[in-house]
Design a protein around this motif. Structure first.
Motif, short mmCIF file in Angstrom:
data_model
loop_
_atom_site.label_atom_id
_atom_site.label_comp_id
_atom_site.label_asym_id
_atom_site.label_seq_id
_atom_site.Cartn_x
_atom_site.Cartn_y
_atom_site.Cartn_z
N LEU A 1 -1.32 -0.66 -13.68
CA LEU A 1 -2.54 -0.67 -13.04
C LEU A 1 -3.48 -1.45 -13.30
O LEU A 1 -3.91 -2.33 -12.68
CB LEU A 1 -3.06 0.90 -12.80
N VAL B 1 -7.14 0.88 -3.77
CA VAL B 1 -5.72 1.26 -3.55
C VAL B 1 -5.44 1.33 -2.10
O VAL B 1 -4.15 0.93 -1.80
CB VAL B 1 -5.61 2.56 -4.01
N TYR C 1 3.98 4.54 -5.58
CA TYR C 1 3.10 3.72 -6.34
C TYR C 1 3.79 2.37 -6.91
O TYR C 1 2.78 1.40 -6.83
CB TYR C 1 2.54 4.50 -7.67
N MET D 1 3.05 -0.19 -4.10
CA MET D 1 1.71 -0.44 -4.19
C MET D 1 1.24 -1.61 -5.03
O MET D 1 0.83 -2.43 -4.67
CB MET D 1 0.67 0.75 -4.21
N ASP E 1 -7.70 6.57 -11.29
CA ASP E 1 -8.71 6.26 -10.58
C ASP E 1 -9.81 5.70 -11.82
O ASP E 1 -10.21 4.65 -11.51
CB ASP E 1 -9.56 7.20 -9.91
#
Length: 377
Positions: A18, A78, A203, A206, A358
């Protein structure tokens, strides 16, 4: 020198999780070249998900990751790359041969103590259990004894924590327990954030979309070596902090996880997460992955028994171990990192911090914006 597309730079990245994905996308959209090296055969780091071929269940390969945040910008980011479906994490726990609801709430308190207390009565009841002589809790155990008392601490946290960390709760910081709420109503939502959900297609999909940009190149199954750092205008390092410096100050301690997968027909445990708090059970919890996507229906189920242990040299590091005393090695690495020109250390491993997804994204956004502002100056 101006940080504009007319001054195109080439940035290197250690990792394709991420942190690096967020930073690379921001720099790529500003016109710069970004090359990511990921040692594993997939992007998304530990939040990697795969669709199981036999059952059709979306499996969280490295354990479950549930997205929750109060940060509107992070939530919008996101959702730009994947639609997030509603999901509420309702954890159950087995202790002393009985099943309870977590986090500790009014139902847990009434069931555990055999009471029918209302919220006001429950507050007074728990305060009577608490050790009020502890005025400034410094350790995990002190935090627990001060705010929930010994019976609940012993039943739900002490043995579970020993399994999770292999460290006496007296030697762990109070901040670990502060993340776990106690509620005096019947709300069993594990999180209190206004945005909670799961990516509809997982995920990994994504993050793949995040990295889908003509200025971004990803090399899977390859590491960015420290000897290559000088080939780039700047490097963002999301690998272990101590590994970057060749472990010259010693190895920073991590916890790793082992997963024992088993498949079954139907519904195995009726919930996504079932904790096992007693030390007589060697694993910390069982996760049933089809329940992480309640909008889907599957006849078969994929479950993980989860075991926690010290991280060896060849293991995947999951959680940094912070103790109430003895972080001198970390301080030395932090000083080395601060003095390292041309490298920004990011993510859980690069900054040696426990961060939810987050917070990881927010930290990445803040890091890349501070970097661009400095280059612009």
């Amino acid at each position: 020198m101006s940080d504009t597309p007319s001054a195109v730079r080439h940035y290197g990245f250690a990792g394709a999780g991420l942190s690096c994905a967020v930073i690379a996308r921001e720099l790529a959209e500003a016109g710069h070249r970004c090359t990511l090296f990921e040692a594993r055969p997939h992007v998304a780091g530990n939040c990697h998900t795969e669709r199981d071929a036999d059952s059709g269940v979306m499996v969280h390969i490295y354990g479950p990751h549930i997205f929750h945040t109060d940060d509107d910008e992070v939530w919008a980011l996101v959702n730009r790359y994947m639609r997030f479906m509603p999901y509420v994490n309702r954890v159950k726990a087995v202790t002393g041969g009985r099943v309870f609801s977590l986090p500790i709430n009014l139902l847990t308190i009434n069931q555990f103590f055999g009471q029918t207390l209302n919220p006001t009565q429950a507050r007074a009841f728990i305060e009577a259990q608490a050790d009020t002589s502890i005025t400034d809790p410094q350790t995990f155990e002190e935090q627990a004894l001060r705010f929930i008392g010994r019976p609940l601490y012993e039943a739900f946290f002490r043995q579970y924590t020993l399994k999770q960390w292999e460290v006496d709760p007296k030697d762990l910081p109070a901040s670990i327990l502060k993340r776990l709420p106690v509620r005096f109503n019947y709300d069993d939502n594990y999180f209190a954030h206004k945005h909670q959900g799961m990516p509809e297609e997982g995920y990994t999909a994504m993050v793949e979309r995040m990295l889908d940009h003509p200025n971004i190149t990803v090399h899977l199954g390859q590491r960015l070596e420290t000897s290559q750092v000088g080939q780039y205008d700047h490097v963002f390092w999301s690998g272990p902090l101590d590994a970057y410096f060749g472990h010259r100050e010693g190895r920073l301690p991590y916890r790793t996880l082992d997963f024992e997968r088993f498949d079954a027909e139907g519904d195995v445990q009726g919930c996504a997460v079932l904790n096992y708090c007693d030390d007589s059970v060697p694993f910390t919890r069982i996760t049933e992955h089809k329940h992480f996507a309640p909008w889907e229906t599957h006849a078969r189920s994929v479950c993980y028994r989860e075991f926690s242990r010290r991280c060896g040299e060849d293991d995947i590091p999951y959680y940094p171990v912070h103790l109430t005393q003895g972080d001198d090695v970390l301080k030395r690495y932090q000083a080395l990192a601060a003095a390292e020109a041309g490298v920004t250390f990011v993510g859980r491993l690069g900054t040696y911090r426990y961060m939810d997804m987050d917070v990881t994204i927010r930290a990445a956004l803040d890091a890349v914006r501070a970097f661009r502002a400095a280059r612009g100056a």
